[in-house]
Design a protein around this motif. Structure first.
Motif, short mmCIF file in Angstrom:
data_model
loop_
_atom_site.label_atom_id
_atom_site.label_comp_id
_atom_site.label_asym_id
_atom_site.label_seq_id
_atom_site.Cartn_x
_atom_site.Cartn_y
_atom_site.Cartn_z
N MET A 1 12.67 3.09 3.52
CA MET A 1 11.99 1.81 3.78
C MET A 1 11.91 0.98 2.50
SD MET A 1 9.16 3.45 6.35
CE MET A 1 7.83 2.34 5.99
N TYR A 2 11.56 1.66 1.39
CA TYR A 2 11.50 0.93 0.11
C TYR A 2 12.88 0.49 -0.36
CZ TYR A 2 6.55 1.51 -0.64
OH TYR A 2 5.19 1.42 -0.52
N GLU A 3 13.86 1.37 -0.14
CA GLU A 3 15.23 0.99 -0.54
C GLU A 3 15.69 -0.22 0.25
OE1 GLU A 3 18.52 3.78 -0.82
OE2 GLU A 3 17.03 5.34 -1.18
N ASN B 1 0.86 -1.18 0.00
CA ASN B 1 0.00 0.00 0.00
C ASN B 1 0.89 1.22 0.00
OD1 ASN B 1 -2.13 1.71 0.20
ND2 ASN B 1 -2.92 0.87 2.11
N ALA B 2 0.36 2.32 -0.50
CA ALA B 2 1.15 3.55 -0.57
C ALA B 2 1.74 3.89 0.78
CB ALA B 2 0.27 4.68 -1.07
N SER B 3 3.03 4.07 0.81
CA SER B 3 3.84 4.50 1.96
C SER B 3 4.00 3.43 3.04
CB SER B 3 3.33 5.81 2.57
OG SER B 3 2.56 5.57 3.71
N GLN B 4 3.35 2.29 2.88
CA GLN B 4 3.60 1.22 3.85
C GLN B 4 4.14 0.00 3.12
OE1 GLN B 4 -0.22 1.84 5.86
NE2 GLN B 4 0.91 1.37 7.73
N ARG C 1 5.03 -1.15 -7.22
CA ARG C 1 4.88 -1.85 -5.95
C ARG C 1 4.24 -0.99 -4.87
NH1 ARG C 1 10.14 -3.31 -4.55
NH2 ARG C 1 9.97 -2.83 -2.35
N LYS C 2 4.41 0.32 -4.99
CA LYS C 2 3.85 1.20 -3.96
C LYS C 2 2.33 1.30 -4.07
CE LYS C 2 7.93 4.05 -3.41
NZ LYS C 2 8.53 5.37 -3.61
#
Lengths: 294, 515
Positions: B478-480, B276-279, B335-336
């Motif tokens: 977090m994504y990195e 989900n966006a930002s998580q 993916r986001k």
């Protein structure tokens, strides 16, 4: 002797005045502002504060993603520019003739260049979809394994380069205009001297086109350094920052992290890089560009 | 040659002077305000000045029956309204709904620029459950529905705010809310809430917490930030893989056990990284595994503690078990983004992690898919693992500080986030829960999906994850970090440690006042 101009010239300047205003207001103004902001900490919604060279120092010494984005962009420029120019040149040669259906062919090739890039990106996203995409579907019919271009670190940049090549129309039309400006007598003279088609291409067409090649080369390099939309729409820079191109990185700092000062410093660096590339190309151009052979 | 056509010799200086004059004139014209410059936006109208009870608002004294409430035109009227008692305090119209009272001011006038991303199939819903009923109650307020897509919404709003022309109602969430609040560009709503007797206890605690910054409420929730992570399973595909569709996976180990039979059926089990966006997926599964991402003060990064490491390792092995590399397991798209109904409706994946909006979207866009829903699986090997769904984002409606017609904006926010019509019906039509607790008692809502119990359980398990204005940078890390172990550039523990150190430095700098 006093230099005099006609009333028409005055009117001419009058008519271009709105453009000059636009240039000052929307181009020159922001350019000057970007230079200033690059020395500030500017979170967009509050006033910028002067930080000197701090942004540049951080970019060059403490920002691994800056180097990653440089690396990605260099890869894109080095691969895309020659491929794009070559393709545009070959297509221009192919369609610069009077054969049945040529108008349709020219239109078909040019069409992707006028389609909004967002629409193209969405279409490509559907085509490249790993599960239901047409590319993988037709590939599977001939036994090819499904390939996920958009989430593969190795394939994402070639995929974006490949997609961008479909917008070859503008460069192709410029090449075509150049081809049509080559005097027919040169080809006739070469043919009388017994030159083959290949020799005519290498010794007449290419040299005569060098000013056009230079123009397309410079424009292509500038455009390639500014690659943004496909990466932004298709993956947002993923996977693993493999598609984090330089302008996308600037965008992230400006509109995701709201660090307009830092983004401005990144923009100034891009400006300088493009300036240096263009200057180098221009300074070496008189060695290979043939302006006055006619 | 005609006299008028004859060229008049002019010097270059004349020409430049003329050009400059024209440029300056045009510049002045471009920069000049089209109307006299507005004065500083007026403070919200003093409620006491509002006349009590406009005709529409003064109407029935009894609450509408549920059937009536479904009809926008009729339901538009406040459930019960009466002139407010003039006690010396603010005078408004008392709205009696859902067993509680609050004040509204139907004679407020103004224009609302409603900046939001309730696009596509929700546009009509916004019109039916919000705009039409609202304008019946507030005839003096015009609503301009400025709808666009969600990802560029924050950029657009930021530009509008920076340009000094913000929309007066902004739909924002998470890091955006913290950013605007930190920059003092959105108003704290606590005083207005107190004035109009809107109680914080009407909302789920975690829902309100995710719309707060430094202890103040900067936006009211119009949909839940919780109930974002449920497990949907395709019952037809489960049968095809020889699995019992009545026994969806409850634990990580159950999911592991599905992989081989699903593979044999030529299908994929799950792309757990599409979150989900930002998580990120890692964040979600770390919370499921009894861990946390950071402490309540957002001063200490905790994602590299054992619960986080175990979650990362499990996720990676789940991908490898299904297809060796992530590109062989990925469902597609960015993916986001959450999984779109059409992506899952292609029926290649048995499982899909998604939010409560899925019921509505599946019904409207992929009604052929047979599915069930259950709560997120937990780790049977870890006694501390329990259902816990993190929420650091949740849409809120906020008032831009520099906007005009702020009193009208507040009435709109109250209507859409508090009233029975606005707060309940909009989400009820989507079979998703409301952040207003009393809305969720609705029989229509409970009867709208057989999986309402799952939604409620998810809401109860919702954990508010506080965020700072620098959250977009933290989220990027977090994504990195997830990429680093997902693409096997680093072992899980090493990736978590490295990025925890980077994030910790950001937090330390932020708390030290450095940018």
């Amino acid at each position: 002797m006093a230099r005099l101009v006609s009333r028409e010239t005055v009117w001419g300047y009058g008519f271009i005045a709105p453009w000059i205003v636009g240039l000052l207001l929307f181009t020159a103004g922001p350019i000057v502002a970007v230079f200033y902001w690059s020395f500030t900490d500017y979170p967009i919604l509050s006033a910028p504060t002067w930080v000197g060279l701090k942004n540049y120092e951080k970019i060059l010494t403490g920002d691994p993603l800056f180097w990653r984005s440089i690396q990605n962009t260099a890869y894109y420029v080095l691969l895309r520019v020659p491929l794009h120019l070559l393709l545009a040149f070959v297509l221009a040669l192919l369609i610069n003739r009077s054969i049945r259906g040529i108008s349709f062919l020219r239109t078909a090739i040019y069409l992707p260049s006028v389609v909004p890039i967002v629409a193209l990106a969405v279409i490509w996203r559907l085509l490249l979809d790993p599960r239901g995409g047409y590319l993988n579907y037709y590939g599977s019919l001939i036994g090819l394994p499904a390939t996920n271009f958009l989430t593969s670190e190795a394939l994402i940049k070639p995929a974006i380069i490949g997609i961008s090549l479909f917008q070859v129309g503008v460069a192709m039309v410029i090449f075509m205009a150049g081809l049509q400006a080559i005097p027919e007598q040169l080809y006739e003279a070469a043919a009388i001297d017994g030159a083959s088609a290949w020799q005519r291409l290498v010794n007449v067409t290419v040299p005569m086109l060098t000013p056009v090649i230079l123009y397309n080369l410079i424009v292509d390099i500038i455009n390639s350094f500014q690659v943004f939309a496909y990466a932004f729409i298709l993956t947002g820079g993923a996977p693993a920052n493999a598609a984090l191109f330089y302008v996308l990185y600037i965008y992230k700092h400006a509109f995701e992290f709201f660090q307009m000062g830092y983004a401005s410093a990144l923009s100034v660096i891009l400006f300088l890089v493009i300036l240096v590339f263009t200057a180098i190309l221009m300074s070496f151009s008189d060695r290979w560009v043939q302006y006055d052979r006619i | 040659m005609d006299e008028t056509q004859r060229s008049i010799p002019r010097s270059r200086r004349d020409v430049l002077r003329t050009g400059l004059l024209l440029s300056v004139t045009a510049l002045a014209a471009a920069c000049a305000p089209s109307t006299p410059a507005p004065a500083k936006p007026a403070e919200p109208a003093k409620p006491a000045e509002s006349k009590p009870a406009a005709p529409a608002a003064a109407a029935p004294a009894t609450a509408p029956k549920p059937a009536e409430a479904a009809k926008p035109a009729e339901a538009a009227k406040p459930a019960a309204a009466a002139p407010a008692a003039k006690t010396g305090g603010p005078t408004g119209t008392v709205i009696k709904e859902l067993g509680r009272d609050y004040l509204a001011y139907p004679d407020v006038k103004g224009t609302i620029q409603f900046s939001n991303c309730w696009a596509a199939s929700r546009v009509q819903l916004v019109e039916d459950t919000w705009i039409k009923p609202f304008q019946q109650i507030y005839p003096g307020i015009k609503v301009e529905n400025d709808v666009g897509n969600c990802p560029p919404l924050l950029e657009k709003q930021t530009t509008q705010v920076a340009a000094g022309a913000p929309p007066n109602v902004m739909m924002i969430r998470g890091g955006g809310l913290a950013f605007f609040a930190d920059q003092k560009k959105i108003d704290a709503l606590d005083d207005l809430m107190a004035r109009d007797k809107i109680e914080k206890s009407w909302y789920y605690e975690t829902e309100l917490k995710t719309r707060m910054h430094q202890g103040k409420v900067y936006g009211l929730p119009n949909v839940t930030g919780g109930a974002n992570f449920m497990l949907f399973y395709n019952t037809k595909l489960m049968e095809k893989a020889g699995l019992d569709p009545n026994k969806p996976p409850k634990t990580w180990q159950d999911v592991d056990a599905m992989v081989e039979p699903v593979k044999k059926a030529g299908l994929l089990t799950w792309d757990p990284f599409k979150a989900n966006a930002s998580q990120t997926a890692h964040e979600i599964f770390t919370y499921q595994n009894g861990g946390r991402y950071w402490d309540d003060e957002v001063k200490k990064i905790l994602w590299n503690e054992p619960a986080g490491v175990e979650a990362g390792e499990w996720l990676l092995q789940l991908v490898k078990a299904q297809g060796d590399k992530y590109e062989n397991v990925n469902i597609g798209g960015v993916r986001k983004d959450t999984i779109q109904p059409q992506e899952w409706a292609a029926e290649k994946y048995v499982l899909n992690m998604n939010g409560s909006w899925t019921f509505f979207l599946m019904k409207t866009t992929a009604p052929h898919v047979q599915y069930g829903a259950t709560t997120m699986p937990t780790n049977a090997k870890n006694p501390a693992s329990k259902l816990a769904t993190p929420a650091d984002v949740g849409w809120a409606f906020s008032i831009a500080t520099d906007a005009k017609d702020k009193e009208a904006a507040w009435e709109w926010i109250k209507f859409t986030t508090t009233s029975k019509m606005g707060a309940c019906k909009f989400v009820e039509a989507q079979n998703r829960p409301s952040p207003v607790i009393d809305c969720n008692d609705s029989p229509e809502l409970k009867g709208g999906t057989p999986y309402w119990g799952v939604v409620e359980a998810d809401l109860k398990a919702n954990v508010a994850v506080p965020v700072l204005p620098i959250h977009p940078k933290i989220a990027d890390l977090m994504y990195e970090m997830e990429d680093a172990f997902l693409y096997e550039r680093m072992p899980v523990k090493e990736a978590l440690d490295k990025y925890a150190a980077d994030a910790q430095k950001l937090l330390d700098d932020h708390h030290a006042g450095k940018r």
